[in-house]
Design a protein around this motif. Structure first.
Motif, PDB file in Angstrom:
ATOM      1  N   ALA A  87       0.810  -1.221   0.000  1.00 41.58           N
ATOM      2  CA  ALA A  87       0.000   0.000   0.000  1.00 41.58           C
ATOM      3  C   ALA A  87       0.846   1.275   0.000  1.00 41.58           C
ATOM      4  CB  ALA A  87      -0.946  -0.009   1.198  1.00 41.58           C
ATOM      5  N   GLU A 115     -11.153   3.476  10.069  1.00 42.02           N
ATOM      6  CA  GLU A 115     -10.207   2.894   9.116  1.00 42.02           C
ATOM      7  C   GLU A 115      -9.983   3.840   7.941  1.00 42.02           C
ATOM      8  OE1 GLU A 115      -9.829  -1.480   7.225  1.00 42.02           O
ATOM      9  OE2 GLU A 115     -11.535  -0.338   6.467  1.00 42.02           O
ATOM     10  N   GLU A 116     -11.058   4.450   7.462  1.00 44.87           N
ATOM     11  CA  GLU A 116     -10.947   5.378   6.332  1.00 44.87           C
ATOM     12  C   GLU A 116     -10.100   6.590   6.693  1.00 44.87           C
ATOM     13  OE1 GLU A 116     -13.847   8.250   3.611  1.00 44.87           O
ATOM     14  OE2 GLU A 116     -14.701   6.533   4.703  1.00 44.87           O
ATOM     15  N   GLY A 160      -6.537   5.645   6.985  1.00 48.10           N
ATOM     16  CA  GLY A 160      -6.016   5.452   5.629  1.00 48.10           C
ATOM     17  C   GLY A 160      -5.670   6.772   4.971  1.00 48.10           C
ATOM     18  N   TYR A 219      -2.364   7.978   6.393  1.00 45.34           N
ATOM     19  CA  TYR A 219      -1.239   7.267   5.786  1.00 45.34           C
ATOM     20  C   TYR A 219      -0.949   7.808   4.383  1.00 45.34           C
ATOM     21  CZ  TYR A 219      -0.465   3.452   9.145  1.00 45.34           C
ATOM     22  OH  TYR A 219      -0.133   2.717  10.252  1.00 45.34           O
TER      23      TYR A 219
END
Length: 269
Positions: A151, A200-201, A204, A207
Motif C-alpha cells: 500500500a 479505518e478510512e 487510511g 497514511y
C-alpha cells in the motif's frame, strides 16, 4: 563488466537454468514438479523481503545468497511457463535486454540526457510509445499504477502520477498542514461514537498524506518505516536488558523511563 566476466555470468546463468529444467523434468524433484505459479508466489514475496533485510543490515554475504534465492524464483517461473508452452527463460532475458536498450536511447542511440532528470523524462517517453498500439484501458491516467504492490508503494506511485499532470500539493509545508487536518479527523472519529469503517478510512487518509509528504521530501516511506521498526526493536531490547526478568511486570511509567534511557544511551554513542 568485462567481456570475460560477462561470459562467465552467462555460463553460470545457463547452468542454473539447466538445473531448474532437470528439477522440473521427468525424474526430477517431486516437490519442484508439483509447484505452480500460485504456489510459488508466497516464496517470491518472502525472498524479496529477505533481500531488503540483507541490504538494510549491509550483510553482503547474505545479500549474495538472497539474490540467488530471488533469481531462483525467476528461473522457476520461466521453467513453469516453458512447461505450459507460454514462453521460456530465454524469452525473458532477451526481452529484458531489448527493453534496457530501448529505454536507454541516450546510451545506445543518439538521444542526449545529461542529468538523472533527463533520463527519467526519456524513460517515460519511451514507455509511453510502448503503450501505443496496445489495447486502451478505461482506467485513466492512474490505470497503469499496479494495485498489487504494498500500500505504501501504491500510494507513492499514485501521488507521483497525479503530480505529473499538476494535481499535487505545491510544497511540503502544505502537506504538513494536511497531515494535521487528517490527524484532527482521526481524533474526531475517536471521540465520537467509534465507527470502525470510518476510523479505518480516516487512518487510511492519514497514511496517504504521510506517504505523499515522504515523496515531496524524497524519502522512501517503506524504507523510513522499516528503519523505524529496526530502531524500535533495538530500543525495546535495550529496555528488556536494563530491567531483567521483571520487565513485563513493570508499570508503564517505569517502562517509559527505561525507554528514555535507551534513547539517551543511543544518542551518547
Amino acid at each position: 563488466m568485462s567481456e570475460s566476466t560477462s561470459a562467465k555470468a552467462g555460463d553460470a546463468f545457463r547452468e542454473a537454468a539447466a538445473i531448474m529444467a532437470r528439477l522440473r523434468g521427468p525424474g526430477g524433484c517431486p516437490w519442484d514438479r508439483e509447484q505452480t505459479f500460485d504456489s510459488i508466489k508466497p516464496h517470491t514475496l518472502e525472498e524479496t523481503y529477505e533481500v531488503f533485510d540483507a541490504i538494510d543490515r549491509r550483510a553482503w554475504g547474505e545479500l549474495r545468497d538472497e539474490l540467488g534465492d530471488l533469481l531462483l524464483q525467476v528461473l522457476f517461473y520461466g521453467q513453469m511457463a516453458e512447461d505450459e508452452g507460454h514462453f521460456n527463460i530465454d524469452d525473458v532475458v532477451r526481452g529484458l535486454s531489448a527493453k534496457l536498450v530501448r529505454r536507454h536511447p541516450h546510451i545506445f542511440g543518439d538521444v542526449v540526457a545529461e542529468t538523472a532528470g533527463d533520463v527519467i523524462q526519456t524513460w517515460d517517453a519511451v514507455k509511453q510509445k510502448e503503450r501505443e498500439g496496445k489495447l486502451a484501458k478505461d482506467d485513466g491516467l492512474l490505470g497503469d499504477v499496479p494495485r498489487f504492490v504494498p500500500a505504501l508503494v501504491e500510494a507513492r506511485k499514485l501521488g507521483s502520477k497525479a503530480a505529473k499532470v499538476g494535481f499535487d500539493w505545491p510544497d511540503a509545508s502544505g502537506l504538513l498542514d494536511k497531515v494535521q487536518e487528517e490527524i484532527a479527523e482521526v481524533r474526531e472519529e475517536m471521540t465520537t461514537a467509534p465507527n470502525a469503517e470510518l476510523l479505518e478510512e480516516e487512518i487510511g487518509d492519514l497514511y496517504f498524506v504521510l506517504t505523499n509528504l515522504s515523496r515531496h521530501l524524497h524519502v522512501d516511506p517503506e524504507q523510513a518505516l522499516k528503519k523505524a521498526n529496526t530502531k524500535f526493536r533495538r530500543r525495546f531490547r535495550a529496555m528488556e536488558e536494563m530491567a531483567g526478568d521483571g520487565f513485563a511486570a513493570l508499570p508503564l511509567d517505569e517502562k517509559d523511563a527505561l525507554w528514555n534511557k535507551a534513547k539517551l544511551k543511543e544518542k551518547s554513542l
